[in-house]
Design a protein around this motif. Structure first.
Motif, short mmCIF file in Angstrom:
data_model
loop_
_atom_site.label_atom_id
_atom_site.label_comp_id
_atom_site.label_asym_id
_atom_site.label_seq_id
_atom_site.Cartn_x
_atom_site.Cartn_y
_atom_site.Cartn_z
N TRP A 189 -41.87 15.33 -11.17
CA TRP A 189 -42.82 16.37 -10.78
C TRP A 189 -42.52 16.74 -9.34
N ARG A 246 -40.49 19.22 -13.51
CA ARG A 246 -41.79 19.86 -13.74
C ARG A 246 -42.30 20.35 -12.40
N TYR A 258 -45.04 21.12 -10.80
CA TYR A 258 -46.43 20.86 -11.15
C TYR A 258 -47.43 21.82 -10.50
N PRO A 300 -50.49 19.24 -14.43
CA PRO A 300 -50.75 18.28 -15.51
C PRO A 300 -52.16 18.46 -16.04
N ARG A 338 -46.21 13.92 -4.10
CA ARG A 338 -44.94 14.23 -4.75
C ARG A 338 -43.79 13.56 -4.01
#
Length: 117
Positions: free
Chosen positions: A4, A29, A31, A36, A91
């Motif tokens: 992510w 991803r 994000y 999510p 992250r």
């Protein structure tokens, strides 16, 4: 493996560079564009053995107006608030193929997850 990321984040770029250098296949991803779900964030937190406030970005949490007690009674409120404000999520979050999940912000953690492949 899944990571992510926020493409503007230097630690995310370092992490993807390390995965690329190791020849590891992974799914990105973004994000912030694809946040999510509550269930996904809960699952990631459970795999890491952490509570949501442990992976909350302090400044972004403050900016989002999230001012919740850091206790079990408010865990789900934290998760819902973070899903609604994905910038608050630390992250990069990397999940290895064996399910091991980490916040790969430092070289040692990143190295360990790269070794897991």
């Amino acid at each position: 493996m899944e990571i992510w990321i926020n493409p503007a984040c230097s630690k995310c770029r370092v992490a993807t560079d390390e995965l690329d250098a190791a020849g590891i296949e992974y799914t990105v991803r973004r994000y912030l564009d694809d946040p999510p779900s509550v269930a996904e964030l809960r699952e990631v937190l459970d795999r890491m053995g952490l509570d949501p406030w442990h992976v909350a970005r302090t400044a972004e949490t403050r900016e989002a107006g999230i001012d919740l007690p850091r206790d079990a009674a408010h865990r789900e409120d934290w998760i819902a608030a973070m899903v609604a404000n994905p910038r608050t999520i630390q992250r990069p979050i990397v999940t290895a193929t064996d399910g091991t999940t980490v916040v790969a912000r430092d070289a040692e953690t990143l190295k360990a997850i790269v070794e897991r492949g």
